[in-house]
Design an enzyme around this catalytic site. Structure first.
Site, PDB file in Angstrom:
ATOM      1  N   THR A 186      -6.785   7.679   0.117  1.00 31.58           N
ATOM      2  CA  THR A 186      -5.913   6.994  -1.132  1.00 31.58           C
ATOM      3  C   THR A 186      -6.346   7.730  -2.321  1.00 31.58           C
ATOM      4  O   THR A 186      -7.661   8.114  -2.404  1.00 31.58           O
ATOM      5  CB  THR A 186      -6.399   5.433  -1.119  1.00 31.58           C
ATOM      6  N   GLU A 331      -3.237   2.133   3.058  1.00 34.08           N
ATOM      7  CA  GLU A 331      -4.122   1.184   3.981  1.00 34.08           C
ATOM      8  C   GLU A 331      -3.261   0.253   4.834  1.00 34.08           C
ATOM      9  O   GLU A 331      -3.688  -0.275   5.892  1.00 34.08           O
ATOM     10  CB  GLU A 331      -4.897   0.274   3.105  1.00 34.08           C
TER      11      GLU A 331
HETATM   12  P1  AMP Z   1      -0.449   3.957  -2.197  1.00 34.60           P
HETATM   13  O1  AMP Z   1      -1.530   3.588  -1.493  1.00 34.60           O
HETATM   14  O2  AMP Z   1      -0.704   5.121  -2.956  1.00 34.60           O
HETATM   15  O3  AMP Z   1       0.569   4.116  -1.568  1.00 34.60           O
HETATM   16  O4  AMP Z   1      -0.618   2.896  -3.356  1.00 34.60           O
HETATM   17  C1  AMP Z   1      -0.271   1.417  -2.974  1.00 34.60           C
HETATM   18  C2  AMP Z   1      -0.095   0.651  -4.234  1.00 34.60           C
HETATM   19  O5  AMP Z   1       1.047   0.727  -4.859  1.00 34.60           O
HETATM   20  C3  AMP Z   1      -0.054  -0.692  -4.059  1.00 34.60           C
HETATM   21  O6  AMP Z   1      -1.255  -1.486  -3.744  1.00 34.60           O
HETATM   22  C4  AMP Z   1       0.744  -1.311  -5.159  1.00 34.60           C
HETATM   23  O7  AMP Z   1      -0.157  -1.465  -6.313  1.00 34.60           O
HETATM   24  C5  AMP Z   1       1.550  -0.253  -5.384  1.00 34.60           C
HETATM   25  N1  AMP Z   1       3.032  -0.647  -4.997  1.00 34.60           N
HETATM   26  C6  AMP Z   1       3.717  -0.148  -3.611  1.00 34.60           C
HETATM   27  N2  AMP Z   1       4.899  -0.664  -3.494  1.00 34.60           N
HETATM   28  C7  AMP Z   1       5.151  -1.580  -4.674  1.00 34.60           C
HETATM   29  C8  AMP Z   1       6.175  -2.034  -5.020  1.00 34.60           C
HETATM   30  N3  AMP Z   1       7.335  -2.239  -4.328  1.00 34.60           N
HETATM   31  N4  AMP Z   1       6.023  -2.849  -6.337  1.00 34.60           N
HETATM   32  C9  AMP Z   1       4.971  -2.659  -7.025  1.00 34.60           C
HETATM   33  N5  AMP Z   1       3.857  -2.162  -6.570  1.00 34.60           N
HETATM   34  C10 AMP Z   1       4.010  -1.230  -5.493  1.00 34.60           C
END
Ligand code: AMP
Length: 543
Positions: A186, A331
């Protein structure tokens, strides 16, 4: 117990073996860095993935060894997903957009034994090579006549030459489905990236869940193009899902600008795709300039960041594309929730439908979510109370690689997501912020995401970021930071007027600032931490 169902393990190799047997001629299309297209199919790819397996075993790869890739979304990368995991090794997909020190950290932390790279990344690896310790061999994903020379990296191996030495006559081995299959770090905004280990079992059952009608609704009739890169949460696991259902797969490579994306959708008759809002903004800009359409596209997933309402309106009304708003994380494999209407929503008008569609949706089977306050007390699902979002399920990580006692993993398999959300009585979850980004004004929470989403709906605004800045009375108040569209002019007053009937009056930003660009993380999200640092001395005018 005698007579119980067979315990044949759920292995990633079985997805490709099935596709090769029953959808053997179905195409896999790949676009390279120069936008040249190559065409393969499941049968050929299965044989080539087996050749990789044979070659890796000869090179000394063993079960649970970590084998890294640094590559765009292309067919060789796809072959590696199966060739590496298929022998019980772990496919570590490195995000090349991480900072150099993060790359050094993750390669060493993962103890990567071999590294497969696209030619584009040779200079990057050259700059890191003296600081990465474990890698034994570097294999370049290219033909023999494309092999680069490097005075810094000795003994580069050519991928196609490696494969040419093998015959592909190989049976995928069978082993425990609880074996680790792939690894993705991440890109947190603070501290080192954290390794998330996926398993064969978790990947396969996640694929079943993702393909289901009330999730992505995918079948062999679809043409599927994952745009989220293969180095970010396995392209949202879409390559596995596509293989499971035996659909035509389109891998878009490095070029994700509007013209390239529209071109592939049109030429390959793509019916389903998935990407973050930034990609869709670039696509819309191109469609508007060129007058082109998205005629074959039936539905698309929007995730990674919140999907603004205006984006949904445009997809539905102008381009006739169904939007599936999804929420997930590296995750969570990544699907947590997907937004699909319920039977009771039949007959709703468009505006009512959008009121629900902008939420991040409901959990798919296998996933449980809850919101809780700071003390861990569960909050009601009334669509109003904000709380820390927790999730659990068989494809949610139970910890991080090499980290003991993770602070975000609680009792009974619950994982603290770091997101703040509401959940309504029907189970529709709506993200209001990242925990660290929440604005607290006079003790009450203001959702920065909601303000940003409305702000980008203004025709002169390209991107918006909202942060809390110090206020002597309210402690924090929202500051709206905007990037204008090229050649657009708009004033602070016009923006505030535009927001007036959209958000609660006490949520109105105390000021609006225009900047040339906003800082982004390696996965394209706005870096609020950097933004807060940039504006830490910002003084609001206090009346
Ligand atoms: P990642 O692990 O880099 O894919 O990031 C995950 C994070 O992206 C989540 O914990 C959210 O904060 C954000 N995220 C993912 N999908 C959405 C969504 N549809 N709307 C708002 N935030 C999102």
């Amino acid at each position: 117990m005698y007579g119980l169902m067979s315990e044949r393990p759920l292995l990633i190799s079985s997805l490709l073996e099935h596709a090769a047997r029953y959808h053997g001629n179905t195409e896999i299309i790949s676009s390279d860095s120069d936008s040249n297209i190559t065409r393969s199919n499941y049968k050929k790819v299965n044989t080539r993935a087996k050749k990789i397996a044979q070659a890796l075993l000869k090179l000394g790869a063993q079960k649970s060894d970590t084998i890294a890739t640094m590559a765009w979304s292309n067919v060789r990368h796809y072959e590696l997903y199966f060739g590496v995991s298929g022998i019980g090794s772990i496919c570590h997909t490195i995000n090349p957009r991480l900072f150099p020190e993060q790359l050094i950290f993750i390669i060493n932390d993962a103890k990567d034994k071999f590294l497969f790279i696209d030619i584009d990344f040779i200079p990057l690896i050259e700059s890191l090579i003296s600081k990465i310790s474990i890698i034994k061999k570097i294999i370049v994903l290219c033909d023999k006549d494309q092999m680069p020379k490097s005075s810094i990296i000795k003994n580069l191996i050519c991928y196609e030459e490696l494969l040419d030495k093998e015959n592909g006559k190989f049976e995928w081995p069978t082993f425990d489905e609880r074996t680790a299959s792939s690894l993705c770090y991440t890109s947190g905004t603070t501290g080192n990236p954290k390794g998330v280990l996926y398993g064969h079992r978790s990947t396969v059952i996640h694929a079943f869940a993702a393909a289901a009608p009330d999730a992505m609704n995918l079948s062999a009739k679809d043409v599927i193009m994952p745009i989220a890169p293969m180095f970010h949460a396995n392209a949202w696991a879409i390559p596995y899902v596509t293989t499971m259902v035996g659909a035509k797969l389109v891998l878009p490579g490095r070029n994700l600008d509007g013209k390239s994306v529209q071109g592939l959708i049109e030429s390959e008759c793509v019916t389903f795709t998935a990407a973050v809002p930034t990609i869709w903004l670039m696509l819309f800009e191109y469609l508007e300039q060129s007058g082109k359409k998205l005629e074959t596209l039936k539905s698309c997933v929007v995730g990674g960041s919140a999907c603004p309402r205006f984006m949904m309106e445009k997809f539905y009304e102008k381009y006739g594309v169904e939007v599936l708003h999804c929420w997930g994380m590296t995750e969570t494999s990544p699907i947590g929730t997907i937004n699909r209407p319920l039977p009771k929503h039949k007959g709703q008008n468009f505006a009512e439908r959008l009121d629900i569609a902008v939420k991040q949706g409901r959990p798919v089977y296998g996933v449980e979510i809850k919101i809780a306050d700071e003390n861990g007390i569960t909050l009601p699902n009334n669509g109003k109370d904000f709380g820390n979002l927790w999730i659990r399920g068989p494809w949610i990580c139970s910890g991080y690689l090499n980290i003991e006692n993770s602070e975000t993993h609680g009792e009974d398999d619950w994982f603290l997501t770091g997101d703040v959300a509401t959940i309504d009585p029907d189970g529709f979850m709506q993200i209001t912020d990242r925990t660290k980004d929440v604005i607290k004004s006079g003790g009450e929470w203001i959702s920065s995401i909601e303000i940003e989403n409305f702000a980008v709906g203004h025709s002169s605004v390209m991107e918006a970021g909202v942060i809390g800045v110090f206020h002597p009375k309210w402690d924090e108040r929202p500051l709206l930071i905007l990037v204008k569209n090229e050649n657009s002019e708009v004033t602070k007053e016009e923006i505030l007027e535009f927001l007036k009937d959209k958000i609660a009056s006490w949520w109105m930003p105390d000021d609006v600032v225009f900047v040339d660009s906003l800082p982004h993380t390696a996965t394209g999200k706005i870096q609020k931490l950097v933004l807060r640092e940039q504006f830490k001395d910002y003084k609001l005018e206090v009346g």
